[in-house]
Design an enzyme around this catalytic site. Sequence first.
Site, PDB file in Angstrom:
ATOM      1  N   GLY A  39     -19.728 -24.642  64.249  1.00 25.07           N
ATOM      2  CA  GLY A  39     -19.148 -23.513  63.540  1.00 25.07           C
ATOM      3  C   GLY A  39     -17.901 -23.045  64.262  1.00 25.07           C
ATOM      4  O   GLY A  39     -16.770 -23.208  63.789  1.00 25.07           O
ATOM      5  N   ARG A  40     -18.100 -22.543  65.465  1.00 30.20           N
ATOM      6  CA  ARG A  40     -16.997 -21.991  66.246  1.00 30.20           C
ATOM      7  C   ARG A  40     -15.832 -22.977  66.395  1.00 30.20           C
ATOM      8  O   ARG A  40     -14.683 -22.613  66.245  1.00 30.20           O
ATOM      9  CB  ARG A  40     -17.493 -21.629  67.655  1.00 30.20           C
ATOM     10  CG  ARG A  40     -16.449 -20.958  68.543  1.00 30.20           C
ATOM     11  CD  ARG A  40     -16.948 -20.872  69.989  1.00 30.20           C
ATOM     12  NE  ARG A  40     -18.312 -20.391  70.046  1.00 30.20           N
ATOM     13  CZ  ARG A  40     -18.650 -19.117  70.138  1.00 30.20           C
ATOM     14  NH1 ARG A  40     -17.737 -18.190  70.221  1.00 30.20           N
ATOM     15  NH2 ARG A  40     -19.922 -18.757  70.176  1.00 30.20           N
ATOM     16  N   GLY A  85     -22.164 -26.084  68.647  1.00 32.24           N
ATOM     17  CA  GLY A  85     -22.039 -25.464  69.965  1.00 32.24           C
ATOM     18  C   GLY A  85     -20.816 -25.831  70.771  1.00 32.24           C
ATOM     19  O   GLY A  85     -20.645 -25.350  71.891  1.00 32.24           O
ATOM     20  N   CYS A 125     -16.176   5.736  69.243  1.00 31.70           N
ATOM     21  CA  CYS A 125     -16.788   6.569  70.285  1.00 31.70           C
ATOM     22  C   CYS A 125     -17.867   5.819  71.051  1.00 31.70           C
ATOM     23  O   CYS A 125     -19.041   6.177  70.997  1.00 31.70           O
ATOM     24  CB  CYS A 125     -17.377   7.816  69.657  1.00 31.70           C
ATOM     25  SG  CYS A 125     -16.257   8.588  68.507  1.00 31.70           S
ATOM     26  N   GLU A 126     -17.500   4.757  71.717  1.00 30.41           N
ATOM     27  CA  GLU A 126     -18.404   3.983  72.572  1.00 30.41           C
ATOM     28  C   GLU A 126     -17.543   3.405  73.679  1.00 30.41           C
ATOM     29  O   GLU A 126     -16.464   2.885  73.396  1.00 30.41           O
ATOM     30  CB  GLU A 126     -18.986   2.765  71.823  1.00 30.41           C
ATOM     31  CG  GLU A 126     -19.776   3.037  70.589  1.00 30.41           C
ATOM     32  CD  GLU A 126     -21.253   3.274  70.850  1.00 30.41           C
ATOM     33  OE1 GLU A 126     -21.720   3.005  71.984  1.00 30.41           O
ATOM     34  OE2 GLU A 126     -21.914   3.749  69.926  1.00 30.41           O
ATOM     35  N   GLU A 146     -23.216 -29.822  63.405  1.00 27.36           N
ATOM     36  CA  GLU A 146     -23.279 -28.472  62.820  1.00 27.36           C
ATOM     37  C   GLU A 146     -22.417 -27.478  63.580  1.00 27.36           C
ATOM     38  O   GLU A 146     -22.890 -26.409  63.948  1.00 27.36           O
ATOM     39  CB  GLU A 146     -24.724 -27.959  62.860  1.00 27.36           C
ATOM     40  CG  GLU A 146     -25.724 -28.815  62.152  1.00 27.36           C
ATOM     41  CD  GLU A 146     -27.156 -28.407  62.495  1.00 27.36           C
ATOM     42  OE1 GLU A 146     -27.357 -27.512  63.344  1.00 27.36           O
ATOM     43  OE2 GLU A 146     -28.070 -28.999  61.922  1.00 27.36           O
ATOM     44  N   TYR A 204     -20.771  -9.898  74.020  1.00 27.30           N
ATOM     45  CA  TYR A 204     -20.900 -11.018  74.969  1.00 27.30           C
ATOM     46  C   TYR A 204     -19.938 -10.919  76.139  1.00 27.30           C
ATOM     47  O   TYR A 204     -19.748 -11.908  76.841  1.00 27.30           O
ATOM     48  CB  TYR A 204     -20.573 -12.349  74.276  1.00 27.30           C
ATOM     49  CG  TYR A 204     -21.274 -12.657  72.994  1.00 27.30           C
ATOM     50  CD1 TYR A 204     -22.661 -12.742  72.943  1.00 27.30           C
ATOM     51  CD2 TYR A 204     -20.550 -12.928  71.839  1.00 27.30           C
ATOM     52  CE1 TYR A 204     -23.305 -13.071  71.758  1.00 27.30           C
ATOM     53  CE2 TYR A 204     -21.184 -13.254  70.654  1.00 27.30           C
ATOM     54  CZ  TYR A 204     -22.560 -13.328  70.615  1.00 27.30           C
ATOM     55  OH  TYR A 204     -23.189 -13.669  69.443  1.00 27.30           O
ATOM     56  N   ARG A 236     -17.341  -9.344  69.523  1.00 25.23           N
ATOM     57  CA  ARG A 236     -17.627 -10.289  70.607  1.00 25.23           C
ATOM     58  C   ARG A 236     -17.413  -9.717  72.011  1.00 25.23           C
ATOM     59  O   ARG A 236     -18.273  -9.883  72.863  1.00 25.23           O
ATOM     60  CB  ARG A 236     -16.829 -11.596  70.427  1.00 25.23           C
ATOM     61  CG  ARG A 236     -17.159 -12.338  69.126  1.00 25.23           C
ATOM     62  CD  ARG A 236     -16.536 -13.713  69.059  1.00 25.23           C
ATOM     63  NE  ARG A 236     -17.048 -14.581  70.101  1.00 25.23           N
ATOM     64  CZ  ARG A 236     -16.422 -14.890  71.210  1.00 25.23           C
ATOM     65  NH1 ARG A 236     -15.191 -14.461  71.426  1.00 25.23           N
ATOM     66  NH2 ARG A 236     -16.985 -15.657  72.103  1.00 25.23           N
ATOM     67  N   TYR A 263     -17.071 -15.851  64.344  1.00 27.69           N
ATOM     68  CA  TYR A 263     -17.884 -14.702  64.733  1.00 27.69           C
ATOM     69  C   TYR A 263     -17.024 -13.443  64.856  1.00 27.69           C
ATOM     70  O   TYR A 263     -17.243 -12.598  65.719  1.00 27.69           O
ATOM     71  CB  TYR A 263     -18.680 -14.999  66.017  1.00 27.69           C
ATOM     72  CG  TYR A 263     -19.507 -16.254  65.891  1.00 27.69           C
ATOM     73  CD1 TYR A 263     -20.655 -16.271  65.110  1.00 27.69           C
ATOM     74  CD2 TYR A 263     -19.104 -17.452  66.494  1.00 27.69           C
ATOM     75  CE1 TYR A 263     -21.398 -17.439  64.940  1.00 27.69           C
ATOM     76  CE2 TYR A 263     -19.839 -18.629  66.327  1.00 27.69           C
ATOM     77  CZ  TYR A 263     -20.981 -18.603  65.548  1.00 27.69           C
ATOM     78  OH  TYR A 263     -21.705 -19.755  65.382  1.00 27.69           O
TER      79      TYR A 263
END
Length: 433
Positions: free
Chosen positions: A290-291, A238, A358-359, A288, A331, A327, A387
């Site tokens: 990751g990022r 984290g 198209c969003e 642990e 987020y 992302r 990610y």
Amino acid sequence: MHHFRYTDQNLHCESVELAAVARLYGTPTYVYSATTMADNLHRLKNSLIGLDVQVCYAMKANSSLAVLRHLGNLGAGFDLVSGGEIRRVIAASGDVHSSVFAGVGKTEDEIRLALENGIFALHVESEPELARINHVAGTLGIQAPVAIRINPDVDAQTHAKITTGKQGNKFGISLAQAKLVYEAVAKLKHISLKGVQMHIGSQLADTGPFVEAVKKMVPFVEELKRDYGITYFSIGGGMGIIYPDALASGTQEWWDAKPAAQRPVSPESYGEALTPLLAPLDLKILLEHGRYIVGNAGVLVTRVEHLKRAGGKNFLVVDAAMNDLIRPAMYDSYHEIVPLHRDTSRRALVADVVGPICESSDCFAKDRQLQEVGEGELIALMSAGAYGFSMASRYNSRSLPAEVLVKGSSFELINARETFEQMVANEKIPAFL
Ligand SMILES: *Cc1c(COP(=O)(O)O)cnc(C)c1O
């Protein structure tokens, strides 16, 4: 710190000019710095001075085989969350024996695969899951090594979609419940209690929530060690990275110029805050992250298709889209955007940087101040190593992007851009049509 810098006005990853990578492999393409990943891993490993630390890289952040091989070569274990991830580690000749298997919904097949390959431990999130693990281990005639994930109920002060250690979300078992669960577990024949785990969320900006969570856990962890002889405490991952000042934060000068109170979390500050709390436990500590390991080690290189002016606004339409990097859409996350060729004589441009999907949410940045760039020019979205590709999809029938790994002056394609044939390879039109 990372290894993306301008040299002669051209953005480089280590000693490789990013434009050269784009010329060879096209765009959109993820480019990763192997040295940055190695540095990040090394700093984490050494953050808890004097403690027995095992880093289990949370590979969901970036699970490319080359990245796994690289980090595995440097001694990392892995934090795995699916059978597919277990297979990836094996395919990359990674070490399953120093890896852990987490997740709230492990299937029997996944549990079997983990156990047959000698997983270090399964991180358990509920009582029904324990019963399932006990059953599978029984059919294999072995004892499954497990740790229980505790939800310490602290507010990680991060985005709601990435907070996990607060009561009311799906992760872990509450501290109040935990004692009973450990008592129940100790009676299961095919379970061997090895440790205890927590993970409070992602993209944490300072050490406060980590400290609060560890402080809440310590008395219970001591009890577990005394009563059940557990050997490790996993404090999860984290640790956040710098998104808004991504390029500048690659240098030591940027960090040195920040007053101590404003410095973002780093392995050193994390270690300084947590080592005194953890050392008296005299347990192996699992990390642990990751990022932190891969986030600032990657960029997404994309080409400008058009500069469109409409409704008094500028839209920089690029060839990367939300399917490549979700992302910002998911987020509201920020990615710094920089030109591959920096030209300070150019005017500034304020634009929304958007993809072709198209969003309306296919937008990487709103009203962003950039150097003026035109059609065919290349830009990079910084801090896209975590990610990014691992969350990519084929939405709008867009091929998965390419990935390139750089180390010093060497670079190689580690994942070729998907072809149309690969995209539709498993599809079939039934005979009744
Ligand atoms: C996602 C996750 C991690 C890694 O989170 P980062 O923010 O990438 O460090 C670690 N542990 C568990 C249990 C996770 O679910």
